[in-house]
Design a protein around this motif. Structure first.
Motif, mmCIF file in Angstrom:
data_model
loop_
_atom_site.group_PDB
_atom_site.id
_atom_site.type_symbol
_atom_site.label_atom_id
_atom_site.label_comp_id
_atom_site.label_asym_id
_atom_site.label_seq_id
_atom_site.Cartn_x
_atom_site.Cartn_y
_atom_site.Cartn_z
ATOM 1 N N ARG A 38 0.817 -1.216 0.000
ATOM 2 C CA ARG A 38 0.000 0.000 0.000
ATOM 3 C C ARG A 38 0.850 1.265 0.000
ATOM 4 N NH1 ARG A 38 -5.024 -1.169 -1.758
ATOM 5 N NH2 ARG A 38 -5.997 -2.841 -0.558
ATOM 6 N N SER A 39 1.991 1.235 0.669
ATOM 7 C CA SER A 39 2.801 2.450 0.785
ATOM 8 C C SER A 39 4.100 2.391 -0.017
ATOM 9 C CB SER A 39 3.131 2.716 2.263
ATOM 10 O OG SER A 39 3.843 1.625 2.817
ATOM 11 N N ALA A 40 4.275 1.361 -0.810
ATOM 12 C CA ALA A 40 5.524 1.219 -1.574
ATOM 13 C C ALA A 40 5.631 2.316 -2.630
ATOM 14 C CB ALA A 40 5.577 -0.158 -2.234
ATOM 15 N N ASP A 41 6.800 2.934 -2.699
ATOM 16 C CA ASP A 41 7.053 3.999 -3.673
ATOM 17 C C ASP A 41 7.614 3.364 -4.944
ATOM 18 O OD1 ASP A 41 7.724 6.193 -5.156
ATOM 19 O OD2 ASP A 41 9.145 7.035 -3.699
ATOM 20 N N VAL A 42 6.758 3.230 -5.951
ATOM 21 C CA VAL A 42 7.177 2.597 -7.205
ATOM 22 C C VAL A 42 7.181 3.605 -8.347
ATOM 23 C CG1 VAL A 42 6.413 0.310 -6.489
ATOM 24 C CG2 VAL A 42 4.795 1.836 -7.642
ATOM 25 N N ALA A 43 7.363 4.894 -8.013
ATOM 26 C CA ALA A 43 7.339 5.947 -9.027
ATOM 27 C C ALA A 43 8.427 5.757 -10.069
ATOM 28 C CB ALA A 43 7.485 7.316 -8.353
ATOM 29 N N ALA A 44 9.511 5.089 -9.710
ATOM 30 C CA ALA A 44 10.606 4.892 -10.661
ATOM 31 C C ALA A 44 10.191 4.016 -11.831
ATOM 32 C CB ALA A 44 11.811 4.271 -9.955
ATOM 33 N N LEU A 45 9.130 3.238 -11.661
ATOM 34 C CA LEU A 45 8.662 2.349 -12.733
ATOM 35 C C LEU A 45 7.529 3.036 -13.476
ATOM 36 C CD1 LEU A 45 8.825 -0.989 -10.740
ATOM 37 C CD2 LEU A 45 10.371 -0.242 -12.556
ATOM 38 N N ALA A 46 7.847 4.136 -14.096
ATOM 39 C CA ALA A 46 6.849 4.925 -14.813
ATOM 40 C C ALA A 46 6.244 4.110 -15.952
ATOM 41 C CB ALA A 46 7.491 6.198 -15.365
ATOM 42 N N GLY A 47 4.932 4.229 -16.123
ATOM 43 C CA GLY A 47 4.250 3.534 -17.201
ATOM 44 C C GLY A 47 3.788 2.138 -16.853
ATOM 45 N N ALA A 48 4.170 1.625 -15.689
ATOM 46 C CA ALA A 48 3.757 0.285 -15.284
ATOM 47 C C ALA A 48 2.330 0.320 -14.733
ATOM 48 C CB ALA A 48 4.702 -0.253 -14.217
ATOM 49 N N THR A 49 1.632 -0.788 -14.890
ATOM 50 C CA THR A 49 0.348 -0.971 -14.213
ATOM 51 C C THR A 49 0.642 -1.405 -12.777
ATOM 52 O OG1 THR A 49 -0.734 -1.656 -16.263
ATOM 53 C CG2 THR A 49 -1.802 -2.276 -14.191
ATOM 54 N N VAL A 50 -0.001 -0.752 -11.815
ATOM 55 C CA VAL A 50 0.273 -1.033 -10.406
ATOM 56 C C VAL A 50 -0.968 -1.631 -9.750
ATOM 57 C CG1 VAL A 50 0.973 -0.083 -8.180
ATOM 58 C CG2 VAL A 50 1.940 0.853 -10.300
ATOM 59 N N HIS A 51 -0.781 -2.783 -9.140
ATOM 60 C CA HIS A 51 -1.844 -3.437 -8.369
ATOM 61 C C HIS A 51 -1.414 -3.430 -6.912
ATOM 62 C CE1 HIS A 51 -5.100 -6.239 -7.415
ATOM 63 N NE2 HIS A 51 -4.230 -6.942 -6.726
ATOM 64 N N ARG A 52 -2.160 -2.730 -6.057
ATOM 65 C CA ARG A 52 -1.796 -2.592 -4.650
ATOM 66 C C ARG A 52 -2.430 -3.712 -3.824
ATOM 67 N NH1 ARG A 52 2.200 1.402 -3.564
ATOM 68 N NH2 ARG A 52 2.012 2.973 -5.214
ATOM 69 N N HIS A 53 -1.686 -4.153 -2.818
ATOM 70 C CA HIS A 53 -2.190 -5.221 -1.962
ATOM 71 C C HIS A 53 -1.688 -5.007 -0.540
ATOM 72 C CE1 HIS A 53 -3.438 -9.189 -0.587
ATOM 73 N NE2 HIS A 53 -2.235 -9.331 -0.063
ATOM 74 N N ARG A 54 -2.535 -5.374 0.414
ATOM 75 C CA ARG A 54 -2.141 -5.290 1.821
ATOM 76 C C ARG A 54 -2.547 -6.573 2.529
ATOM 77 N NH1 ARG A 54 -3.869 -0.516 6.124
ATOM 78 N NH2 ARG A 54 -2.575 -1.246 7.860
ATOM 79 N N GLY A 55 -1.673 -7.070 3.392
ATOM 80 C CA GLY A 55 -1.981 -8.271 4.161
ATOM 81 C C GLY A 55 -1.551 -9.537 3.447
ATOM 82 N N GLU A 56 -1.721 -10.651 4.128
ATOM 83 C CA GLU A 56 -1.320 -11.928 3.551
ATOM 84 C C GLU A 56 -2.324 -12.354 2.483
ATOM 85 O OE1 GLU A 56 -0.538 -14.771 6.613
ATOM 86 O OE2 GLU A 56 1.181 -13.640 7.368
ATOM 87 N N PRO A 57 -1.863 -12.860 1.354
ATOM 88 C CA PRO A 57 -2.791 -13.174 0.266
ATOM 89 C C PRO A 57 -3.678 -14.366 0.605
ATOM 90 C CG PRO A 57 -0.569 -13.905 -0.289
ATOM 91 C CD PRO A 57 -0.460 -13.131 0.990
ATOM 92 N N ASP A 58 -4.952 -14.235 0.284
ATOM 93 C CA ASP A 58 -5.847 -15.379 0.353
ATOM 94 C C ASP A 58 -6.270 -15.751 -1.061
ATOM 95 O OD1 ASP A 58 -7.762 -13.491 -0.361
ATOM 96 O OD2 ASP A 58 -8.707 -13.445 1.609
ATOM 97 N N VAL A 59 -7.101 -16.757 -1.173
ATOM 98 C CA VAL A 59 -7.488 -17.255 -2.492
ATOM 99 C C VAL A 59 -8.114 -16.146 -3.332
ATOM 100 C CG1 VAL A 59 -9.061 -18.835 -3.680
ATOM 101 C CG2 VAL A 59 -7.707 -19.657 -1.747
#
Length: 375
Positions: A38-59
């Motif tokens: 949720r708080s990761a700074d990924v601005a350096a990857l301009a033009g990328a599609t960003v999918h945000r996630h928080r917590g442990e992944p469930d199905v």
């Protein structure tokens, strides 16, 4: 013994290493999907599609992220965040090109089918120092309806590139640092004491124990200590390499059963049962194989953790109890476990794949005692 060793295709380690991520990603493809915290700074990857996630992944979280990937059709997936984010990115990369569902491939509770071979390349950038997911060939997934966590597992899940920059962990709050660091410590201890350890994994696990032993509390208490943060980042990396080529044990067997029910952070669950499980293993080894290699392994681990020549297995147990107390890790009761769940937890833990790597067979009564002692 014939030993093999697999890890990420490339590992980039050091302060400032994250600056290389855009160039590394560009070398793998043009269309980029970033699975980010949720708080990761990924601005350096301009033009990328960003999918945000928080917590442990469930199905459901895996299915949602895979749906995004199947729409975007990326050439490369970047995981930028904590261990759970990296695990989700690995799940996406291995499922994005096919038509199968996560439950088709999950161990224990799913169909357990082999993973597809045509996984997308993953660039893994951890922002916590814990799971070592940047170099492991599995990803745990919560299955809420079954109250457990189970793994996708296979070499196709190994990232193409792992970029470990300790500076990215400087912002981790004390509780997250403690939970993540406890996970790295647990992984190193279990990979070192499992009968599946090899001459290739032993030096990695031992060094991870030394680093976690001297720096875990320091990093929690002094979050701006770059040397301590570096120690923990390296410990997490090495523990991930070790577990991917050896096995884990009863702590992670219990964590698989507990994590699915409690929804608590994996590192907290591991820390809650770590000392009691280690004590149970030492007691069982003394009962069943007092002159065997298992106890000697715990003696060696005690030296690595405490830094004291001549330390023995009981010293390791005492050290773990003291550190868990100092970390103020909540017990299982505080994490939400009810009395009614104890026997189901024990049953599910015995069925967990990690239990097969434990240095000694623990009985249901042993595990019940561990859960009770960890309350």
């Amino acid at each position: 013994m014939v030993a093999t060793f697999v890890t990420a295709g490339r590992v980039v380690l050091g302060a400032g290493a994250a600056a290389q991520v855009p160039e590394l990603v560009a070398g793998l493809g043009r269309r980029v999907l970033v699975v980010a915290g949720r708080s990761a700074d990924v601005a350096a990857l301009a033009g990328a599609t960003v999918h945000r996630h928080r917590g442990e992944p469930d199905v459901d979280a895996v299915r949602a992220a895979v749906a995004v990937a199947r729409e975007v059709r990326p050439d490369v997936v970047v995981g930028w965040g904590g261990g759970s984010v990296l695990d989700l990115a690995k799940c996406v990369a291995v499922l994005a090109r096919g038509a199968t569902d996560v439950l088709d491939h999950l161990e224990v509770v799913g169909r357990g089918l082999p993973l597809p071979d045509d996984a997308l390349p993953v660039v893994a950038v951890p922002t916590t120092a814990g799971t070592g997911a940047e170099v492991t060939a599995n990803a745990p997934v919560r299955v809420p309806e079954r109250g457990v966590k189970a793994s996708l597992r296979g070499r196709a899940m190994l990232p193409a590139v792992a970029v470990v920059d300790p500076l990215l962990t400087l912002g981790c709050p004390p509780a997250l640092t403690a939970a993540s660091g406890a996970d790295a410590l647990t992984q190193a201890l279990e990979a070192f004491t499992t009968p599946h350890a090899t001459p290739l994994t032993d030096p990695l696990a031992r060094d991870a124990l030394v680093r976690a032993g001297r720096s875990l509390l320091r990093a929690v208490e002094h979050g701006d200590d770059v040397d301590a943060r570096t120690d923990l980042s390296v410990a997490a990396l090495l523990s991930g390499m070790a577990l991917a080529n050896a096995r884990l044990g009863a702590v992670h067997g219990l964590a698989a059963a507990l994590g699915g029910r409690l929804g608590a952070p994996h590192g907290q669950v591991c820390a809650a049962v770590l000392a009691a499980t280690t004590a149970a293993n030492v007691t069982a080894l003394r009962r069943t194989d007092p002159d065997g290699p298992g106890l000697a392994r715990y003696d060696d681990a005690a030296v690595a953790l405490t830094g004291r020549a001549g330390a023995r297995a009981d010293d390791a147990v005492a050290w773990l109890r003291d550190v868990v107390a100092a970390l103020r890790v909540p017990g299982l009761g505080a994490l939400g476990l009810s009395d009614d769940d104890v026997q189901a937890v024990v049953t599910d833990a015995l069925a967990a794949s990690s239990m097969r790597g434990n240095p000694v067979t623990l009985t249901p009564a042993d595990l019940t005692e561990v859960v009770t002692a960890s309350w």
